[in-house]
Design a protein around this motif. Structure first.
Motif, PDB file in Angstrom:
ATOM      1  N   UNK A  84       0.852  -1.192   0.000  1.00  0.00           N
ATOM      2  CA  UNK A  84       0.000   0.000   0.000  1.00  0.00           C
ATOM      3  C   UNK A  84       0.888   1.242   0.000  1.00  0.00           C
ATOM      4  N   UNK A 142      -6.997  -3.089  -5.172  1.00  0.00           N
ATOM      5  CA  UNK A 142      -7.909  -4.151  -4.714  1.00  0.00           C
ATOM      6  C   UNK A 142      -7.966  -5.276  -5.739  1.00  0.00           C
ATOM      7  N   UNK A 170     -29.194   3.898  -1.188  1.00  0.00           N
ATOM      8  CA  UNK A 170     -28.316   4.855  -0.518  1.00  0.00           C
ATOM      9  C   UNK A 170     -26.939   4.998  -1.128  1.00  0.00           C
ATOM     10  N   UNK A 215     -26.546   9.760  -4.265  1.00  0.00           N
ATOM     11  CA  UNK A 215     -27.415  10.797  -3.729  1.00  0.00           C
ATOM     12  C   UNK A 215     -27.085  12.134  -4.364  1.00  0.00           C
ATOM     13  N   UNK A 262     -27.036  16.400  -3.463  1.00  0.00           N
ATOM     14  CA  UNK A 262     -27.106  17.416  -2.415  1.00  0.00           C
ATOM     15  C   UNK A 262     -27.953  18.572  -2.929  1.00  0.00           C
ATOM     16  N   UNK A 277     -23.704  12.177  -6.340  1.00  0.00           N
ATOM     17  CA  UNK A 277     -22.530  11.889  -5.515  1.00  0.00           C
ATOM     18  C   UNK A 277     -22.597  10.438  -5.072  1.00  0.00           C
ATOM     19  N   UNK A 304     -21.938   7.501  -2.254  1.00  0.00           N
ATOM     20  CA  UNK A 304     -21.624   7.065  -0.893  1.00  0.00           C
ATOM     21  C   UNK A 304     -20.802   5.786  -1.044  1.00  0.00           C
ATOM     22  N   UNK A 319     -19.294   3.933   0.858  1.00  0.00           N
ATOM     23  CA  UNK A 319     -19.496   2.852   1.833  1.00  0.00           C
ATOM     24  C   UNK A 319     -20.723   2.009   1.493  1.00  0.00           C
ATOM     25  N   UNK A 320     -21.656   2.579   0.763  1.00  0.00           N
ATOM     26  CA  UNK A 320     -22.887   1.847   0.432  1.00  0.00           C
ATOM     27  C   UNK A 320     -22.911   1.415  -1.033  1.00  0.00           C
ATOM     28  N   UNK A 331      -8.090   5.332  10.961  1.00  0.00           N
ATOM     29  CA  UNK A 331      -9.106   4.652  10.150  1.00  0.00           C
ATOM     30  C   UNK A 331     -10.154   4.054  11.084  1.00  0.00           C
ATOM     31  N   UNK A 346     -13.407  -2.364   6.090  1.00  0.00           N
ATOM     32  CA  UNK A 346     -12.156  -2.362   5.321  1.00  0.00           C
ATOM     33  C   UNK A 346     -10.987  -2.162   6.285  1.00  0.00           C
ATOM     34  N   UNK A 371      -7.303  -2.629   7.299  1.00  0.00           N
ATOM     35  CA  UNK A 371      -6.035  -2.965   6.654  1.00  0.00           C
ATOM     36  C   UNK A 371      -5.272  -3.968   7.526  1.00  0.00           C
ATOM     37  N   UNK A 428      -7.212  -5.296   2.627  1.00  0.00           N
ATOM     38  CA  UNK A 428      -8.290  -4.769   3.448  1.00  0.00           C
ATOM     39  C   UNK A 428      -9.327  -5.874   3.650  1.00  0.00           C
ATOM     40  N   UNK A 463     -18.168  10.231   6.943  1.00  0.00           N
ATOM     41  CA  UNK A 463     -18.204   8.840   6.513  1.00  0.00           C
ATOM     42  C   UNK A 463     -18.620   7.911   7.647  1.00  0.00           C
ATOM     43  N   UNK A 480     -22.213   6.681   7.708  1.00  0.00           N
ATOM     44  CA  UNK A 480     -22.546   5.595   6.780  1.00  0.00           C
ATOM     45  C   UNK A 480     -22.082   4.251   7.325  1.00  0.00           C
ATOM     46  N   UNK A 481     -20.909   4.256   7.951  1.00  0.00           N
ATOM     47  CA  UNK A 481     -20.396   3.011   8.523  1.00  0.00           C
ATOM     48  C   UNK A 481     -21.306   2.538   9.651  1.00  0.00           C
ATOM     49  N   UNK A 519     -24.416   3.239   9.967  1.00  0.00           N
ATOM     50  CA  UNK A 519     -25.667   2.824   9.322  1.00  0.00           C
ATOM     51  C   UNK A 519     -25.557   1.386   8.807  1.00  0.00           C
ATOM     52  N   UNK A 520     -24.399   1.074   8.214  1.00  0.00           N
ATOM     53  CA  UNK A 520     -24.196  -0.301   7.732  1.00  0.00           C
ATOM     54  C   UNK A 520     -24.169  -1.293   8.889  1.00  0.00           C
ATOM     55  N   UNK A 556     -27.622  -1.863  10.085  1.00  0.00           N
ATOM     56  CA  UNK A 556     -28.372  -2.760   9.185  1.00  0.00           C
ATOM     57  C   UNK A 556     -27.979  -4.212   9.419  1.00  0.00           C
ATOM     58  N   UNK A 576     -17.397  21.407   1.607  1.00  0.00           N
ATOM     59  CA  UNK A 576     -18.723  21.368   0.973  1.00  0.00           C
ATOM     60  C   UNK A 576     -19.681  22.404   1.534  1.00  0.00           C
ATOM     61  N   UNK A 588     -27.596  10.340   6.693  1.00  0.00           N
ATOM     62  CA  UNK A 588     -26.553  10.037   5.707  1.00  0.00           C
ATOM     63  C   UNK A 588     -26.932  10.613   4.347  1.00  0.00           C
ATOM     64  N   UNK A 589     -25.952  10.685   3.478  1.00  0.00           N
ATOM     65  CA  UNK A 589     -26.156  11.136   2.092  1.00  0.00           C
ATOM     66  C   UNK A 589     -26.751  12.534   1.994  1.00  0.00           C
ATOM     67  N   UNK A 629     -25.707  16.779   2.944  1.00  0.00           N
ATOM     68  CA  UNK A 629     -24.713  17.730   3.430  1.00  0.00           C
ATOM     69  C   UNK A 629     -25.469  18.967   3.874  1.00  0.00           C
TER      70      UNK A 629
END
Lengths: 322, 395
Positions: free
Chosen positions: A40, A51, A80, A83, A85, A93, A95, A97-98, B89, B94, B96, B106, B132, B135-136, B138-139, B142, B200, B367-368, B370
């Protein structure tokens, strides 16, 4: 033997096939970039190769936005994953992670190509047929096929089959490797290679670990064993030259001390650091950690190159040419 | 590991962790949760260094979990931020790792994380996360985790809450630095162009710029017409007041005419040195790299006005220091609110300050998004009333 009993041809994860290359081995070459890397390096210029599996890429320049399109904001795209803004800019944009569940079938629905996948599975023959398109250039220039990455040795069976197949078709073969793999991978691939371009990134193990994720003990052991086990292969050492990391005389001299006792290491090349990969990080939703690093100055490159030239006995030639 | 976290007489064991990046005063949020949990007879434990304490317990003499009992809490500095450590991190999907063959990869350790929480008999997780991290979380929710988020964001860009933890401390520091920049500009008789955080959303630039009485504030929400900015500065920077202060959010955008671009080949070179993604549609030049906004604006502005400009970048300096009174209160309120959310049976929510209430907003709604500065924001109107140029003539 019936057709069904024939062992299946190995397949591999290929990132890209790039034609008309001239810097990665002799002559005009076709570079085959394989997916997956076992290091890395913070300066990596090919983040899309890291990857091992195919991954999503997003280019906002070609996205037409929610009003004009908006397809990715609804099924079958993952919930999700995309999305918009609120505001004037209605470009989609990601996400990241999703969005991991996106695949070839879903991104193919993007009408503008803003979404795509880096990497695909190919057979040996599919790759070689593509490489063969430039066979006339190879014959005239002494070129051929170079496996690069990522780390091509991470797919030893596929790489060995590709290189053996290339030899069968009469192409010169080369690989680019950092050699951070078990020796069994190396010895499977190298019998089919004419030239090995191998990286000496940092000398001190702790610093190698800091900048690449692992120490270099196994890498150096592999290099030494490869030099000795495969005396007929041409080895060319390389260093990606990064100011503040390894663009110093001490590193260059350490590499020279390592390679010079081995006569089949025929050259040592410096690859001045560049920032060409920066845009790709953004396409992948990744952060480029060397944002503040600059390319080495010509003066630094020339000074270090002179040390290499001297070690390889090229000073007299250069002076004679002048 | 999803269990009914709702009101019950049985004591609960709750874990708390913090996301990547330093935010002043995180101890206050930890204290708020610990005190509120203690009042219910619940136990609060801290996970060291993001999720590392759970995923790599072998690295820690105490097993990676810190018991946040009364003795520790009584002696904790609420203005500090170090009690649970930091991790660069915080993504269990993910992680490492270096495998047995010495190769880096990862690995998805989310299942291992949930298993470890189960083994530790932890009923729910409170995460002080932003960006971020939401979102993590949120996952993970779930996948069955009982989770509550405390929003933290230096740039105050987390949606569904009026203010995120950490913003006020960053704002106070930014104002202090802008005051110093203005004094420097005053003595040098130049125009200081100061870049502040805000990739942003322009809250930090706008609110700090108002407080420091800046001459102009450029935010991502309002693409800047440099000609309009130069015209405004020509009026404000005079012989009697030969200095100026321009505040630029790092994500500010410049609007350029085609003619202006054609006239300035040197600027093309600058643009070419940026990422291909740095050039947006509609002739907007999006300055996306931290540290570039002030220099870009200062250089271009100097071509349009008589005065000299000089760029300054606050950047990561903004993240350090101690918490302000507001963030200490907010941290304690959010920490206590997270425990109240769990006690009320809420999971998968973010604690939000929606004046005058602390509310619980589903993570899916946070999430998603701004939280940007709306065009009709009171801060926009205030800035315009004070004569602060926002980079574009008022329409």
């Amino acid at each position: 033997m019936s057709q069904s009993n024939k062992p299946a041809a190995p397949t591999g994860r290929v990132l890209n096939i790039q034609r008309y290359c001239s810097h990665d081995g002799p002559g005009i070459r076709t570079n085959v970039f394989l997916k997956g890397c076992s290091l890395r390096c913070k300066w990596c210029g090919n983040p899309e190769s890291i990857r091992k599996n195919p991954e999503l890429s997003y280019d906002p320049r070609t996205c037409t936005g929610k009003k004009a399109c908006g397809l990715c904001l609804q099924p079958p795209f993952p919930d999700g994953a995309f999305y918009v803004v609120e505001g004037e800019d209605d470009k989609v944009r990601v996400n990241w992670d999703l969005a991991g569940d996106c695949d070839d079938a879903t991104v193919a629905l993007c009408p503008t190509g803003a979404l795509s996948m880096f990497g695909k599975t190919m057979t040996v023959d599919e790759v070689l047929d593509e490489v063969e398109k430039d066979s006339s250039f190879y014959r005239n220039s002494g070129g051929g096929m170079t496996l690069s990455g990522g780390e091509c040795l991470l797919q030893p069976d596929f790489s060995a089959a590709l290189l053996a197949g290339a030899h069968e078709r009469g192409f010169n073969t080369a690989i680019e490797t950092a050699c951070n793999v078990p020796w069994s991978f190396v010895e499977k691939v190298l019998p089919h290679v004419d030239t090995v371009l191998h990286d000496h990134k940092l000398t001190i193990p702790e610093r190698h670990k800091k900048w690449t994720g692992v120490g270099n003990e196994r890498i150096l052991a592999n290099f030494k064993k490869a030099y000795e086990t495969f005396p007929d292969i041409d080895f060319i050492a390389r260093t990606p030259l990064i100011p503040g990391v390894n663009a110093d005389e001490e590193h260059i001299r350490a590499v020279l001390a390592f390679i010079r006792p081995h006569k089949n290491v025929i050259d040592y090349e410096l690859l001045p650091y560049h920032r060409f990969g920066l845009g790709k990080y953004e396409h992948l939703g990744k952060v480029y950690e060397l944002d503040d690093y600059k390319t080495p100055s010509d003066e630094v490159v020339q000074r270090l190159q002179a040390i290499i030239d001297e070690a390889f006995g090229r000073i007299a030639e250069a002076a004679g040419a002048r | 590991m999803s269990t009914d976290i709702g009101q019950s007489s049985s004591p609960k064991r709750i874990a708390i962790n913090v996301g990547a990046g330093f935010v002043p005063g995180i101890n206050a949020a930890v204290m708020g949760a610990a005190l509120a949990a203690g009042k219910l007879g619940w136990e609060l434990v801290g996970i060291r260094d993001g999720f590392d304490g759970l995923l790599h317990p072998e690295r820690y003499p105490d097993g990676g979990l810190l018991s946040l009992g009364p003795r520790l809490i009584d002696n904790l500095d609420p203005a500090g931020a170090g009690v649970l450590g930091q991790s660069s991190r915080v993504d269990p999907f993910h992680v490492r790792t270096v495998d047995a063959d010495g190769m880096v990869e990862e690995v998805d350790m989310s299942d291992a994380l949930l298993q470890r929480l189960k083994v530790e008999e932890i009923d729910a997780l409170i995460s002080v996360f932003g960006g971020q991290g939401l979102s993590i979380l949120y996952k993970l929710q779930r996948k069955g985790l009982n989770a509550v988020c405390i929003p933290r964001a230096i740039e105050n860009d987390v949606a569904a809450t009026l203010v995120s933890f950490g913003f006020n401390s960053a704002l106070s520091f930014t104002i202090e630095m802008l005051d110093k920049a203005r004094q420097s500009a005053q003595s040098a008789r130049k125009i200081a162009v100061v870049e502040v955080l805000g990739a942003q959303a322009g809250w930090l630039a706008l609110q700090a710029g108002i407080a420091a009485c800046a001459d102009a504030v450029l935010i991502p929400e309002i693409p800047c017409d440099l000609q309009a900015l130069a015209a405004s500065l020509k009026q404000r920077v005079t012989g009697r007041r030969p200095y100026g202060l321009v505040v630029v959010a790092e994500g500010a955008k410049l609007v350029e005419t085609a003619q202006a671009r054609a006239d300035k080949p040197a600027e093309h070179a600058l643009k070419a040195s940026l990422s291909p993604l740095a050039t947006g549609e509609a002739s907007e030049h999006v300055i996306q790299r931290s540290g570039q906004a002030a220099e870009t604006v200062a250089n271009r502005l100097q071509l349009l006005i008589a005065e000299e400009t000089f760029p300054l970048v606050l950047g990561p300096w903004t993240r350090g220091g101690v918490a302000t009174a507001v963030d200490r209160q907010l941290g304690l309120a959010y920490g206590a609110g997270a425990i109240r959310a769990l006690n009320a049976g809420n999971s998968g929510v973010m604690v939000a300050f929606v004046p005058p209430d602390i509310k619980f907003v589903p993570l899916a709604q946070a999430i998603n998004k701004v939280r940007t500065v709306p065009a009709d924001s009171e801060f926009i109107q205030t800035a315009r009333s004070l004569g602060i140029c926002l980079g574009r003539e008022q329409s």
